[in-house]
Design a protein around this motif. Structure first.
Motif, PDB file in Angstrom:
ATOM      1  N   GLY A  67      22.788  -9.459   0.738  1.00 26.49           N
ATOM      2  CA  GLY A  67      22.352  -8.448   1.699  1.00 26.49           C
ATOM      3  C   GLY A  67      22.742  -7.025   1.362  1.00 26.49           C
ATOM      4  O   GLY A  67      22.114  -6.080   1.823  1.00 26.49           O
ATOM      5  N   ALA A  68      23.763  -6.834   0.547  1.00 23.94           N
ATOM      6  CA  ALA A  68      24.244  -5.491   0.222  1.00 23.94           C
ATOM      7  C   ALA A  68      23.602  -4.919  -1.040  1.00 23.94           C
ATOM      8  O   ALA A  68      23.911  -3.798  -1.430  1.00 23.94           O
ATOM      9  N   VAL A  69      22.734  -5.681  -1.684  1.00 25.28           N
ATOM     10  CA  VAL A  69      22.058  -5.229  -2.904  1.00 25.28           C
ATOM     11  C   VAL A  69      20.552  -5.335  -2.685  1.00 25.28           C
ATOM     12  O   VAL A  69      20.110  -5.914  -1.692  1.00 25.28           O
ATOM     13  N   PRO A  70      19.742  -4.805  -3.605  1.00 20.27           N
ATOM     14  CA  PRO A  70      18.282  -4.925  -3.435  1.00 20.27           C
ATOM     15  C   PRO A  70      17.804  -6.361  -3.666  1.00 20.27           C
ATOM     16  O   PRO A  70      17.237  -6.705  -4.696  1.00 20.27           O
ATOM     17  N   TRP A  71      18.034  -7.203  -2.692  1.00 19.67           N
ATOM     18  CA  TRP A  71      17.752  -8.640  -2.751  1.00 19.67           C
ATOM     19  C   TRP A  71      16.287  -8.937  -3.027  1.00 19.67           C
ATOM     20  O   TRP A  71      15.956  -9.953  -3.613  1.00 19.67           O
ATOM     21  N   TRP A  72      15.390  -8.059  -2.604  1.00 18.16           N
ATOM     22  CA  TRP A  72      13.954  -8.291  -2.760  1.00 18.16           C
ATOM     23  C   TRP A  72      13.528  -8.203  -4.225  1.00 18.16           C
ATOM     24  O   TRP A  72      12.422  -8.589  -4.568  1.00 18.16           O
ATOM     25  N   ARG A  73      14.415  -7.753  -5.105  1.00 20.43           N
ATOM     26  CA  ARG A  73      14.092  -7.660  -6.533  1.00 20.43           C
ATOM     27  C   ARG A  73      14.473  -8.919  -7.306  1.00 20.43           C
ATOM     28  O   ARG A  73      14.211  -8.996  -8.501  1.00 20.43           O
ATOM     29  N   PRO A  83      10.564 -16.808   1.776  1.00 22.97           N
ATOM     30  CA  PRO A  83      10.259 -17.330   3.113  1.00 22.97           C
ATOM     31  C   PRO A  83      11.261 -16.836   4.165  1.00 22.97           C
ATOM     32  O   PRO A  83      12.470 -16.854   3.948  1.00 22.97           O
ATOM     33  N   GLY A  84      10.709 -16.370   5.266  1.00 23.81           N
ATOM     34  CA  GLY A  84      11.527 -15.849   6.352  1.00 23.81           C
ATOM     35  C   GLY A  84      11.819 -14.361   6.229  1.00 23.81           C
ATOM     36  O   GLY A  84      12.286 -13.733   7.172  1.00 23.81           O
ATOM     37  N   HIS A  85      11.555 -13.800   5.062  1.00 32.14           N
ATOM     38  CA  HIS A  85      11.818 -12.373   4.823  1.00 32.14           C
ATOM     39  C   HIS A  85      10.599 -11.679   4.221  1.00 32.14           C
ATOM     40  O   HIS A  85      10.718 -10.589   3.660  1.00 32.14           O
ATOM     41  N   GLU A  86       9.442 -12.313   4.345  1.00 38.49           N
ATOM     42  CA  GLU A  86       8.232 -11.820   3.697  1.00 38.49           C
ATOM     43  C   GLU A  86       7.896 -10.378   4.074  1.00 38.49           C
ATOM     44  O   GLU A  86       7.627  -9.562   3.191  1.00 38.49           O
ATOM     45  N   LEU A  87       7.902 -10.079   5.353  1.00 42.06           N
ATOM     46  CA  LEU A  87       7.470  -8.750   5.782  1.00 42.06           C
ATOM     47  C   LEU A  87       8.459  -7.668   5.375  1.00 42.06           C
ATOM     48  O   LEU A  87       8.060  -6.566   4.970  1.00 42.06           O
ATOM     49  N   ARG A  88       9.756  -7.970   5.448  1.00 44.41           N
ATOM     50  CA  ARG A  88      10.769  -6.992   4.998  1.00 44.41           C
ATOM     51  C   ARG A  88      10.635  -6.758   3.498  1.00 44.41           C
ATOM     52  O   ARG A  88      10.683  -5.621   3.032  1.00 44.41           O
ATOM     53  N   ALA A  89      10.480  -7.847   2.735  1.00 44.82           N
ATOM     54  CA  ALA A  89      10.332  -7.709   1.291  1.00 44.82           C
ATOM     55  C   ALA A  89       9.051  -6.940   0.954  1.00 44.82           C
ATOM     56  O   ALA A  89       9.074  -6.035   0.113  1.00 44.82           O
ATOM     57  N   ARG A  94       5.995  -2.370  -1.289  1.00 45.48           N
ATOM     58  CA  ARG A  94       4.991  -1.305  -1.133  1.00 45.48           C
ATOM     59  C   ARG A  94       5.630   0.070  -1.297  1.00 45.48           C
ATOM     60  O   ARG A  94       5.049   0.952  -1.931  1.00 45.48           O
ATOM     61  N   THR A  95       6.821   0.258  -0.751  1.00 46.20           N
ATOM     62  CA  THR A  95       7.530   1.538  -0.899  1.00 46.20           C
ATOM     63  C   THR A  95       7.841   1.826  -2.366  1.00 46.20           C
ATOM     64  O   THR A  95       7.706   2.953  -2.824  1.00 46.20           O
ATOM     65  N   LEU A 111      -0.674 -13.302   2.923  1.00 47.14           N
ATOM     66  CA  LEU A 111       0.321 -12.426   2.315  1.00 47.14           C
ATOM     67  C   LEU A 111       0.106 -12.356   0.810  1.00 47.14           C
ATOM     68  O   LEU A 111      -0.179 -13.367   0.170  1.00 47.14           O
ATOM     69  N   PRO A 112       0.243 -11.161   0.249  1.00 43.98           N
ATOM     70  CA  PRO A 112       0.118 -11.057  -1.208  1.00 43.98           C
ATOM     71  C   PRO A 112       1.295 -11.738  -1.909  1.00 43.98           C
ATOM     72  O   PRO A 112       2.301 -12.065  -1.276  1.00 43.98           O
ATOM     73  N   ARG A 113       1.148 -11.925  -3.196  1.00 44.40           N
ATOM     74  CA  ARG A 113       2.233 -12.413  -4.051  1.00 44.40           C
ATOM     75  C   ARG A 113       2.594 -11.284  -4.998  1.00 44.40           C
ATOM     76  O   ARG A 113       1.816 -10.355  -5.207  1.00 44.40           O
ATOM     77  N   LEU A 114       3.741 -11.411  -5.596  1.00 42.68           N
ATOM     78  CA  LEU A 114       4.105 -10.479  -6.653  1.00 42.68           C
ATOM     79  C   LEU A 114       3.239 -10.747  -7.872  1.00 42.68           C
ATOM     80  O   LEU A 114       2.935 -11.900  -8.181  1.00 42.68           O
TER      81      LEU A 114
END
Length: 130
Positions: A67-73, A83-89, A94-95, A111-114
């Protein structure tokens, strides 16, 4: 009688704190922080980079301490959003301009995929998109 060890008998072990991270977890989080905005590494990529553990161990570290690092990467190899964090990721992607593949109309939630071919970072100096 033999020589005494450098740590004398009865000495207390080094003090540990509940906030201390296991050494492997620290290393995983350090790699996550190296990933440039708009790029991703898979759980397996991180393990390979560290030459230790595997995708499951990296995933466990990220779930407990990420949680303290860029987890979405740090992502699944198939490009499916966490799963469960799709919209936050997705907001982070997008940003940051992370390459995405639009979802098929038949895909659940649309939902799109990477776009793993374009978004995946190999740890090299090149941080730009192709």
């Amino acid at each position: 009688m033999g020589r005494m060890s450098e740590q004398s008998a009865g000495a207390e072990p080094p003090e540990t704190h509940p906030d201390d991270l296991p050494e492997y977890a620290e290393r995983v989080l350090e790699v996550a922080e190296l990933i440039p905005p708009g790029r991703v590494m898979t759980y397996g990529d991180v393990a390979e980079w560290l030459e230790e553990g595997g995708p499951r161990q990296v995933g466990r570290v990220m779930s407990l301490y990420g949680g303290a690092v860029p987890w979405w990467r740090v992502v699944r190899s198939d490009g499916v959003l966490l799963p469960g964090h799709e919209l936050r990721a997705l907001a982070h992607y997008r940003t940051e301009g992370t390459p995405l593949r639009e979802a098929n109309r038949s895909a659940e939630g649309h939902l799109p995929r990477l776009d793993m071919r374009r978004a995946r970072w190999d740890g090299g100096a090149d941080t730009g998109h192709t």
